[in-house]
Motif scaffolding. Structure first.
Motif: not given
Length: 242
Positions: A48-52, A63-66, A72-76, A83-85
């Protein structure tokens, strides 16, 4: 995973916010990568920090790369992350590759109005209508969030059109709202040239020194401008030889 290493959420939060405020994408990306195997590290929060920061810079490609990394990391991802993305992609005319979480109608309406005004400001800047963009910007104050990239775009447009006072006003507002806000090399160089043209040589030299101290390189016209003008002033002050 390295046994015994735990995430300290407070310190990670502080450092990530510092990266965002100073626009250090590479450092923040490195932090997210290094903390991947830390026990009890909130991975959704890290992304989320990266997307900010992607949002601040209008960098939909990053953002697409994030988003790819998140999968890939299977993060939910939480609703706020999705919403931010989605907002970053939509603002830049890109397709959202997932179902956007439903938010309250009034929140959506407010967000759309804010994004619309900001897009209008950037469009006016591109059309060399910085004064109108500046007037819209002033009306937005206290109502909506303004992104890092938009401040930079507006300041450069104002300086290009010889609106020095307005550009400095926007810069002061940006410094108030975004901790550690700094102009990039192109905008700082334009500021130096504008200040020299107004005979604000002391201010121009202060900006130049600040750039060099921060590791930024001024453009060649900015350097020539300060050197030639300071030389002219020295010659003017020198007493006539007897």
């Amino acid at each position: 995973m390295t046994p015994g290493l735990r995430a300290h959420s407070g310190r990670l939060h502080w450092f990530a916010k510092k990266c965002i405020s100073s626009n250090q994408m590479e450092t923040l990306e490195h932090l997210v990568e290094l903390t991947q195997n830390l026990f009890e590290c909130d991975r959704d929060e890290m992304y989320y920090y990266l997307l900010q920061l992607c949002d601040n810079n209008g960098d939909w490609g990053k953002a697409e790369a994030v988003w790819t990394k998140i999968q890939e990391e299977n993060v939910v991802p939480r609703e706020k992350t999705l919403t931010l993305l989605a907002d970053i992609l939509e603002k830049n005319g890109q397709v959202v590759p997932f179902e956007v979480p439903k938010v309250r109608h009034e929140d959506t309406r407010s967000l759309s109005a804010s994004n619309g005004e900001e897009r209008k400001i950037r469009m006016l800047c591109k059309k060399n209508n910085a004064k109108e963009a500046y007037n819209i910007f002033l009306k937005m104050q206290g109502k909506n969030k303004f992104h890092y990239r938009s401040y930079d775009t507006l300041i450069k447009a104002l300086l290009t059109q010889n609106c020095l006072e307005e550009a400095i006003e926007v810069k002061h507002i940006a410094e108030t709202h975004i901790k550690g806000f700094t102009l990039n090399s192109a905008a700082s160089s334009l500021l130096i040239i504008s200040q020299v043209r107004r005979d604000y040589l002391k201010d121009a030299m202060a900006v130049l020194k600040g750039m060099l101290d921060s590791g930024l390189l001024p453009t060649r016209p900015a350097v020539i401008c300060t050197h030639s003008d300071s030389g002219r002033k020295r010659r003017f002050k020198e007493p006539a030889s007897t």
